[in-house]
Each structure stands twice: as C-alpha cells, then as structure tokens.
Design an enzyme around this catalytic site. Structure first.
Site, PDB file in Angstrom:
ATOM      1  N   ASN A 227       0.778  -1.293  -0.130  1.00 31.46           N
ATOM      2  CA  ASN A 227       0.001  -0.071   0.038  1.00 31.46           C
ATOM      3  C   ASN A 227       0.986   1.205   0.086  1.00 31.46           C
ATOM      4  OD1 ASN A 227      -2.594   1.642   0.129  1.00 31.46           O
ATOM      5  ND2 ASN A 227      -3.419  -0.258   1.012  1.00 31.46           N
ATOM      6  N   ARG A 228       0.348   2.548   0.418  1.00 29.52           N
ATOM      7  CA  ARG A 228       0.937   3.797   0.242  1.00 29.52           C
ATOM      8  C   ARG A 228       1.705   4.262   1.392  1.00 29.52           C
ATOM      9  NH1 ARG A 228      -3.380   2.953  -2.839  1.00 29.52           N
ATOM     10  NH2 ARG A 228      -3.086   3.331  -4.989  1.00 29.52           N
TER      11      ARG A 228
ATOM     12  N   HIS B  21       3.490   0.094  -2.733  1.00 31.99           N
ATOM     13  CA  HIS B  21       4.102  -1.378  -2.854  1.00 31.99           C
ATOM     14  C   HIS B  21       5.486  -1.739  -2.911  1.00 31.99           C
ATOM     15  CE1 HIS B  21      -0.288  -2.224  -2.756  1.00 31.99           C
ATOM     16  NE2 HIS B  21      -0.300  -2.396  -4.160  1.00 31.99           N
TER      17      HIS B  21
ATOM     18  N   HIS C 134      -0.945 -10.297  -3.492  1.00 35.90           N
ATOM     19  CA  HIS C 134      -1.978  -9.091  -4.319  1.00 35.90           C
ATOM     20  C   HIS C 134      -2.461  -9.978  -5.548  1.00 35.90           C
ATOM     21  CE1 HIS C 134      -3.112  -5.628  -6.245  1.00 35.90           C
ATOM     22  NE2 HIS C 134      -2.349  -4.773  -5.412  1.00 35.90           N
TER      23      HIS C 134
ATOM     24  N   TYR D 172      -5.595 -10.922  -7.987  1.00 37.41           N
ATOM     25  CA  TYR D 172      -6.973 -10.536  -8.327  1.00 37.41           C
ATOM     26  C   TYR D 172      -7.806 -11.675  -8.848  1.00 37.41           C
ATOM     27  CZ  TYR D 172      -5.032  -5.824  -9.731  1.00 37.41           C
ATOM     28  OH  TYR D 172      -4.572  -4.684  -9.473  1.00 37.41           O
TER      29      TYR D 172
ATOM     30  N   GLU E  69      -6.302  -7.920   0.026  1.00 44.86           N
ATOM     31  CA  GLU E  69      -4.746  -7.958   0.379  1.00 44.86           C
ATOM     32  C   GLU E  69      -5.052  -7.688   2.038  1.00 44.86           C
ATOM     33  OE1 GLU E  69      -3.094  -4.835  -1.951  1.00 44.86           O
ATOM     34  OE2 GLU E  69      -4.957  -4.784  -3.176  1.00 44.86           O
TER      35      GLU E  69
ATOM     36  N   ASP F  98     -11.130   0.872  -2.923  1.00 44.51           N
ATOM     37  CA  ASP F  98      -9.763   0.765  -3.023  1.00 44.51           C
ATOM     38  C   ASP F  98      -9.501   1.190  -1.593  1.00 44.51           C
ATOM     39  OD1 ASP F  98      -7.323   0.276  -3.608  1.00 44.51           O
ATOM     40  OD2 ASP F  98      -6.948   1.805  -4.910  1.00 44.51           O
TER      41      ASP F  98
END
Length: 349
Positions: free
Chosen positions: A82-83, A108, A178, A180, A313, A248
C-alpha cells in the site's frame, strides 16, 4: 494425501536468469501455479458446483507482461504494501525518502518492489519456499531485510501464505499477497456477493492516502457485514468512492485475540457457486474492485476490462509509518515478523 509440487522452466529474464513455474496440485484436482519471479500466482484452477474447473486468477501466460505494466497481478508485495504518503517517513529521529511511483506517493515498495525480483526457491515436502534478501538502502529503506515466504496448497483447497522476516536495523515492513480474483472465470465481478468482517474502514484523501482516522461502515456503501453484491452501491455518490474510483480501501477487521486468525472475507459467485474465504492474522484487508483495469491488458485468452477482478490484500494499514495511531509496522533487530493468511476455495451448492 499431500499436495504435489512440480518445477518447470518458465522464461528467462533479460539478464539471462532462469524463471521457474511451480505447479501445486492436490487430490481434489485444484491446481495453483506460482513463479519464483515476484512470487507471482499466475493460475488458480478450482471447480464450480457442477465440477467444472476454471482459472479464477487474473494473470499472464508469458513473462513479458509481468516485466512491463502488470498491476501487481498475483504478486508478493514488499517492503511495504500500500501507500506511504509523499514517499517519506521518520524513524527513530531520522528522516527517510523513498521513490514515489504513484502520483506523489510511494506504493507497494517502489520499483522494483518485491513483485519484480527473482526469489530463491526450493521445495520442502508439500511447501514452496521463496527467499529474498533486500539490501540496506534498497528503495530507500533502512536495514538488510531477509524475507521468507511459504506457499502451500492443502487437501482442503486452501492456499496458505506465510511470511517471515528479520532485519539488522529498524525498518517498516508490511508484506502482502496481491492476487486478483474472478470466481466466474470471466466477465466483471460486480455480481459477486461480498462479506467483510469489519465495522470500520480507513478513509482516504484524493491521493488515496489515509486521513489518519477510522470511519464506521454503518449506513455507508462500505458496509459489507452482511453479503451484498460488489456492484450494489459501487457507483453511488460518496466522497470515498469518488477518491478510489470505487472500492480501494483498507477495512479494519473485527479480530479475535491478538495473533489469532479471523475469517476476514467471504465471497460467493452466484452463477458458478464458487466461494472464496480469506482467513488472516493481519488487522486489515485492502479491498480493491479493479477500478483501474481498462481493457488494455490481455492474458491467458482474456481481456482484463474494467472491474473484471477484485483483490483482498491482508495487511497492516496504509501509511502507518506516518500515522502513530495505526498498528505498528516497524520491525526491529531481534524481532521476527511472522504472519499467515489462507485463501479457501469451495462451492455453495
């Protein structure tokens, strides 16, 4: 009967290094394929209620797209999932600057993150073991970090993912997986019925960085405490949905005793009957509804269109090094970072 693992050559990196693919299979017929490049899960084959198998993971069948513009399909993420706002944090009085790769923010682990490195690999009985040493200063992070990841496919159609890490200097660590998913094997994911065991979530600003507070899900489009189609409220006029172009966001899990495993999420695809459950020891789960997929990527005979896959995640909260009120993400010498999550596949008949 234990699950079997086979190793095969997959491709070569531009420097000539061999990338291998590991095929994990169990007696029930479930198959999972994983690369030692990025620890990427490329395929997950599971049956529907009629016993028909489909690949429910988004990904590619060649290496080149993973090297180019893959949106972290199936990959291991580190050092920090993440950020981190502005690519900056202060630790023990020292300021650190990280490369920014998501607008003004660090995402990430930077480029390359753990998703784009070749991991050392070995097979231990029914477990794929991947190891990577992140050097002191890599992507701006302090300390040498030694990471080990265990992937195992169980007889009960569970993918077990266990992370361990040690460091020689204090450093932020927030590792995740991660993948999908699309339990229908194609089309969009808006009809999937989602449940997330969370009474609150982490609100973000327009740059997708936490505001530093938690918000209740009650009365909002973020209330997945009972099953609801992902698409039911995804396009409502809500500031948080506008920031994320959909979902998100990190959901704050209702957890058992510290260190225990909780069922974080349950997803059911009504047409196929396929079910995915996420169990984790992490305090949060980032739910991403594939908002930035736009049809420009293709792989395995599919076009990855808008909201054609979702991510769950398991992780600590975004930007925690800059948010003292969030759960700690600093690993120090002498400590062992250890966390496990499980992805359980089944069918609802």
């Amino acid at each position: 009967m234990h699950s079997a693992i086979e190793r095969s050559p997959f491709a070569r990196l531009p420097d000539g290094s061999q990338v291998n693919v590991f095929t994990l299979a169990n007696a029930a017929g479930m198959i999972v394929r994983i690369l030692d490049f990025g620890g990427i899960i490329t395929e997950i084959h599971v049956p529907d209620r009629d016993g028909v198998f489909a690949d429910v993971a988004l990904g590619f069948d060649t290496l080149a797209p993973y090297l180019a513009d893959s949106p972290y399909f199936g990959a291991l993420i580190g050092r920090y999932g993440n950020r981190i706002a502005g690519g900056r944090f202060t630790l023990d009085g020292q300021a650190y600057t990280l490369p920014v790769n998501n607008g003004a923010n660090h995402l990430h682990g930077g480029v390359p993150g753990f998703d784009r490195v070749l991991w050392r690999s070995r097979i231990e009985h029914d477990t794929l073991v991947l190891e990577y040493r992140s050097a002191d200063g890599e992507q701006g992070y302090p300390g040498t970090l030694d990471v080990t990841v265990h992937y195992r496919l169980t007889a009960d159609n569970e993918i077990m993912v266990r992370f361990e890490a040690v460091t020689d200097r204090a450093t932020p660590v927030n590792l995740t997986q991660h993948s999908y998913f699309n339990l229908a094997g194609g089309g969009d994911i808006l009809g999937h019925a989602m449940t997330i065991d969370a009474d609150s979530f982490v609100p973000i600003d327009a740059g997708l960085v936490p505001l530093g507070s938690l918000a209740p899900v009650a009365g909002t489009p973020f209330d997945f405490r009972t099953p609801r189609p992902i698409g039911a409220r995804i396009d409502e006029a809500h500031a948080q949905l506008a920031h994320g172009s959909g979902y998100d966001h990190c959901f704050v899990l209702n957890r058992p005793a510290p260190g225990g495993m909780t069922r974080a999420a349950h997803v059911r695809e009504p047409m196929s009957g396929r079910v995915l459950e996420l169990f984790t020891q992490e305090p949060g789960v980032q739910f991403y509804s594939g908002n930035f997929l736009d049809g420009s990527l293709t792989g395995k005979g599919r076009t990855y269109a808008h909201r054609s896959g979702f991510c769950l995640e398991p992780q600590h909260f975004p930007d925690s090094p800059n948010q003292p009120g969030f759960p700690n993400t600093i690993l120090r010498p002498g400590q062992v970072y250890a966390t496990e999550s499980r992805l359980r596949f089944s069918v609802d008949r």
